[in-house]
Design a protein around this motif. Sequence first.
Motif: not given
Length: 431
Positions: A24-38
């Motif tokens: 869950v954490e890695s899916v969320a991180r990847d999706i947030l990363n590609v949307a330029a969230y920090q």
Amino acid sequence: MGIIQALRGTRDILPEEVGYWQWVESVARDILNVAAYQEIRTPIFELTALFERGIGEATDVVGKEMYTFNSRGENPYSITLRPEGTAGVVRSYIENHLDVKGGIQRLWYMGPMFRYEAPQAGRQRQFHQLGVEVLGSADSRADAELIAIATDILQTLGLKNLHLYINSVGSPEDRQSYRQALVDYLTPYKEELDPDSQVRLERNPLRILDSKDKRTQAIVEDAPSIVNYLGTESRRYFEQVKARLTDLGIAYELNPRLVRGLDYYTHLAFEIVSDDLGAQATVCGGGRYDGLVAELGGPSTPAVGWAMGLERLIILLQQLQQPPAKTLDFYVVSRGEAAESQALKLATQLRRIGFSVELDLSGSAFKKQFARADKSGAVACLILGDEEAANQTVKLKWMATKEQNAIAQVELLAKTDELRRQLDTAGSYKL
Ligand code: ATP
Ligand code: MG
């Protein structure tokens, strides 16, 4: 002497379950990363006043769910374990002048939250949230972007039977007139409302719409709807959000009873609810809070955000029997002094060039080590005995086919690409 157990409402996340969390954490991180969230990490405790002002004293969270205690030292002050993430993020945004530093801020956080509640499935006293906040944008694209991110995370995890409910709670002025209409409607029924709702009638009447009490729900059924109290600008904004969701192919249902009972909430309120969770069905809740930054002493700043309860997501993933893939390339078994030290060296060298390797440390009979190799889920087993140690070779056994062959250790280490290909075609193993 008795054993000390974990506190009620808390639990250990054991290795057998942690794969779900990491997934869950890695899916969320990847999706947030590609949307330029920090990512932002704020302290787990804060001044109690932050939550009183930031969440609102008339809410359940502040009224009865907070873990509050005094600091030590000469002039003790009141501290609270964070019951949610937004207040801390907004405090940090103001304190660190993030508005000046970078214009619109897209932030996310993940971590434990604490609420004194009756523990049950999907409800704990220490639980975990993933949350996102967009600070500094009043654009309806921010609302739609945030919802799209939430639905992408849930979809990537393979979750189904979810419903997105949305509502508009309007501007503070809209809410004021709606609040009055609601109080006027409910007051004649005051005695019939559940005790919590009776208190809320004065302090936080919108929250009554949220009541889980059957009789209160029946009364609320015919209450005036906020939809009829939205001003032109609020309506226009809400229409925009809806159009953008439709544009993105995101299905939603309107729920005019969906409110978040705080004064600083404005316009969008939404929830994502699962059919498969019983009573604790909301996996994600969020909305616009254009008044909060100013309420906490910062510059007037529009903002929107959501928070997801990770325990509930993991319950859903476990129900779906959708375990995360775990891969282990090699399980190394060895016996005899020379073999054991070569095995350690070989395992270390293989790890350094990127293979995942578990080394059997038991020193037990080969048979027992092989049984553990079978259970480990490794794609292949590496075997070192006296003979292999003497020749500097190793036996490579493919677990799926039980085929095995001897190979020089240096050759194994040299044929990295070939080995990787063979391991990949032999297939990954599921937990
Ligand atoms: P609920 O109605 O379930 O109490 P809430 O309105 O208090 O939820 P929020 O403060 O909006 O919840 O938090 C967002 C999400 O965090 C919830 O939708 C839920 O998934 C999760 N959550 C809230 N409280 C708990 C808890 N005590 N244990 C586990 N998860 C929780
Ligand atoms: Mg709650």
